[in-house]
Write a protein that holds these residues in place. Structure first.
Motif, PDB file in Angstrom:
ATOM      1  N   ALA A   1     -28.103  -3.503  43.459  1.00  0.00           N
ATOM      2  CA  ALA A   1     -28.183  -2.193  42.617  1.00  0.00           C
ATOM      3  C   ALA A   1     -29.763  -1.458  42.055  1.00  0.00           C
ATOM      4  N   ILE A   2     -30.123  -1.987  41.348  1.00  0.00           N
ATOM      5  CA  ILE A   2     -31.638  -1.962  41.391  1.00  0.00           C
ATOM      6  C   ILE A   2     -32.551  -1.451  42.571  1.00  0.00           C
ATOM      7  N   GLY A   3     -32.376  -2.109  43.597  1.00  0.00           N
ATOM      8  CA  GLY A   3     -33.230  -1.893  44.667  1.00  0.00           C
ATOM      9  C   GLY A   3     -32.675  -0.637  45.406  1.00  0.00           C
ATOM     10  N   ILE A   4     -31.175  -0.539  44.913  1.00  0.00           N
ATOM     11  CA  ILE A   4     -30.850   0.783  45.360  1.00  0.00           C
ATOM     12  C   ILE A   4     -31.307   2.204  44.831  1.00  0.00           C
ATOM     13  N   GLN A   5     -31.685   1.541  43.503  1.00  0.00           N
ATOM     14  CA  GLN A   5     -31.718   2.632  42.161  1.00  0.00           C
ATOM     15  C   GLN A   5     -32.984   3.269  42.842  1.00  0.00           C
ATOM     16  N   ALA A   6     -33.339   2.047  43.320  1.00  0.00           N
ATOM     17  CA  ALA A   6     -35.416   2.664  43.426  1.00  0.00           C
ATOM     18  C   ALA A   6     -35.933   3.013  44.348  1.00  0.00           C
ATOM     19  N   GLU A   7     -34.952   3.455  45.357  1.00  0.00           N
ATOM     20  CA  GLU A   7     -35.690   4.184  46.590  1.00  0.00           C
ATOM     21  C   GLU A   7     -34.798   5.353  46.295  1.00  0.00           C
ATOM     22  N   MET A   8     -35.205   6.723  45.962  1.00  0.00           N
ATOM     23  CA  MET A   8     -34.997   7.517  45.345  1.00  0.00           C
ATOM     24  C   MET A   8     -35.042   8.457  46.416  1.00  0.00           C
ATOM     25  N   ARG A   9     -33.661   9.462  46.240  1.00  0.00           N
ATOM     26  CA  ARG A   9     -32.845  10.708  47.139  1.00  0.00           C
ATOM     27  C   ARG A   9     -34.090  11.926  46.969  1.00  0.00           C
ATOM     28  N   LYS A  10     -34.815  12.295  48.560  1.00  0.00           N
ATOM     29  CA  LYS A  10     -35.526  13.464  47.992  1.00  0.00           C
ATOM     30  C   LYS A  10     -35.173  14.586  48.804  1.00  0.00           C
ATOM     31  N   PRO A  11     -34.097  15.420  48.231  1.00  0.00           N
ATOM     32  CA  PRO A  11     -33.289  16.352  49.299  1.00  0.00           C
ATOM     33  C   PRO A  11     -34.355  17.421  49.557  1.00  0.00           C
ATOM     34  N   VAL A  12     -35.580  17.781  48.186  1.00  0.00           N
ATOM     35  CA  VAL A  12     -36.601  19.398  48.637  1.00  0.00           C
ATOM     36  C   VAL A  12     -37.268  18.649  49.531  1.00  0.00           C
ATOM     37  N   THR A  13     -37.069  19.445  50.339  1.00  0.00           N
ATOM     38  CA  THR A  13     -38.548  19.714  51.252  1.00  0.00           C
ATOM     39  C   THR A  13     -39.457  20.293  50.502  1.00  0.00           C
ATOM     40  N   GLU A  14     -41.243  19.952  51.615  1.00  0.00           N
ATOM     41  CA  GLU A  14     -41.797  20.191  50.465  1.00  0.00           C
ATOM     42  C   GLU A  14     -42.260  21.416  50.759  1.00  0.00           C
ATOM     43  N   THR A  15     -42.104  21.968  51.202  1.00  0.00           N
ATOM     44  CA  THR A  15     -42.063  23.700  51.557  1.00  0.00           C
ATOM     45  C   THR A  15     -40.922  24.220  50.040  1.00  0.00           C
ATOM     46  N   CYS A  16     -40.132  23.964  50.211  1.00  0.00           N
ATOM     47  CA  CYS A  16     -38.978  24.351  49.348  1.00  0.00           C
ATOM     48  C   CYS A  16     -39.851  23.820  47.773  1.00  0.00           C
ATOM     49  N   LEU A  17     -40.252  23.156  47.554  1.00  0.00           N
ATOM     50  CA  LEU A  17     -41.395  22.221  46.160  1.00  0.00           C
ATOM     51  C   LEU A  17     -42.158  23.492  45.872  1.00  0.00           C
ATOM     52  N   TYR A  18     -43.133  24.453  47.335  1.00  0.00           N
ATOM     53  CA  TYR A  18     -44.147  24.240  47.040  1.00  0.00           C
ATOM     54  C   TYR A  18     -43.533  26.458  47.025  1.00  0.00           C
ATOM     55  N   CYS A  19     -42.532  26.501  47.558  1.00  0.00           N
ATOM     56  CA  CYS A  19     -42.175  28.047  46.980  1.00  0.00           C
ATOM     57  C   CYS A  19     -41.725  28.426  45.658  1.00  0.00           C
ATOM     58  N   ILE A  20     -41.091  27.363  44.913  1.00  0.00           N
ATOM     59  CA  ILE A  20     -40.829  26.890  43.465  1.00  0.00           C
ATOM     60  C   ILE A  20     -41.950  27.310  43.212  1.00  0.00           C
ATOM     61  N   CYS A  21     -43.170  26.409  42.994  1.00  0.00           N
ATOM     62  CA  CYS A  21     -43.666  26.328  41.854  1.00  0.00           C
ATOM     63  C   CYS A  21     -44.834  28.301  42.688  1.00  0.00           C
ATOM     64  N   GLU A  22     -44.792  27.965  43.942  1.00  0.00           N
ATOM     65  CA  GLU A  22     -45.695  30.163  43.856  1.00  0.00           C
ATOM     66  C   GLU A  22     -44.735  30.754  43.288  1.00  0.00           C
ATOM     67  N   ALA A  23     -43.540  30.683  43.046  1.00  0.00           N
ATOM     68  CA  ALA A  23     -42.241  31.648  42.245  1.00  0.00           C
ATOM     69  C   ALA A  23     -43.219  31.435  40.884  1.00  0.00           C
TER      70      ALA A  23
END
Ligand SMILES: *[C@@H]1O[C@H](CO)[C@@H](O)[C@H](O)[C@H]1NC(C)=O
Length: 158
Positions: free
Chosen positions: A15-37
């Motif tokens: 259970a700890i192992g699964i938790q540690a492997e974080m899902r990353k749904p947000v693309t780099e581009t999307c991260l960039y556009c959020i901070c850009e805005a």
């Protein structure tokens, strides 16, 4: 009895192992556009009305995501929140974990994507169907559209 105990330990470790492997749904581009805005991706360490760093992470978001920290910080130290929010990697991981937890289809187009993440980050997961301020929404939407267009052109020229 002994066997059950061992099984429990193994399951707990899993259970700890699964938790540690974080899902990353947000693309780099999307991260960039959020901070850009939000602030033109200005990485100067700063808090505005309690929202800090390049992604303007709030205390509540940070706590909801399990208080990620920069290396060497304790999650309970006074500076842990501002240190994380002002660190682009820790802040991006916080946003990823926030969307892994609260991601949803806000604009009813039957998919969960960058447009939804932009809305969830600004409005919160419970208000993400509501209108965003004009500047944020127009900058964000233009950024995402441009990125999609650029990606299409890049693929055509290959
Ligand atoms: C970035 O933000 C800081 C603090 O608000 C400000 O002083 C600086 O001028 C900004 N930089 C740019 C390039 O806008």
């Amino acid at each position: 009895m002994h066997f059950m105990w061992k099984l429990l330990v193994v399951l707990f470790g899993l259970a700890i192992g699964i938790q540690a492997e974080m899902r990353k749904p947000v693309t780099e581009t999307c991260l960039y556009c959020i901070c850009e805005a939000l602030n033109g991706c200005n990485a100067t360490a700063v808090c505005v009305n309690g929202a800090c760093g390049i992604f303007r992470i709030t205390w509540d978001q940070w706590v909801d995501c399990g208080r990620l920290t920069i290396p060497g910080d304790s999650p309970l130290s006074d500076d842990a929140f501002t240190n994380c929010a002002n660190d682009p990697i820790c802040a991006a991981d916080t946003l990823q974990s926030y969307m892994a937890k609260f991601g949803q289809d806000c604009n009813d187009d039957d998919q969960e994507d960058c447009y939804d993440y932009g809305a969830i980050h600004y409005m919160g997961p419970w208000n993400c169907k509501e209108d965003r301020p004009f500047y944020y929404e127009s900058t964000f939407t233009r950024c995402v559209r441009n990125a999609v267009q650029q990606e299409e052109e890049r693929q055509k020229s290959n």
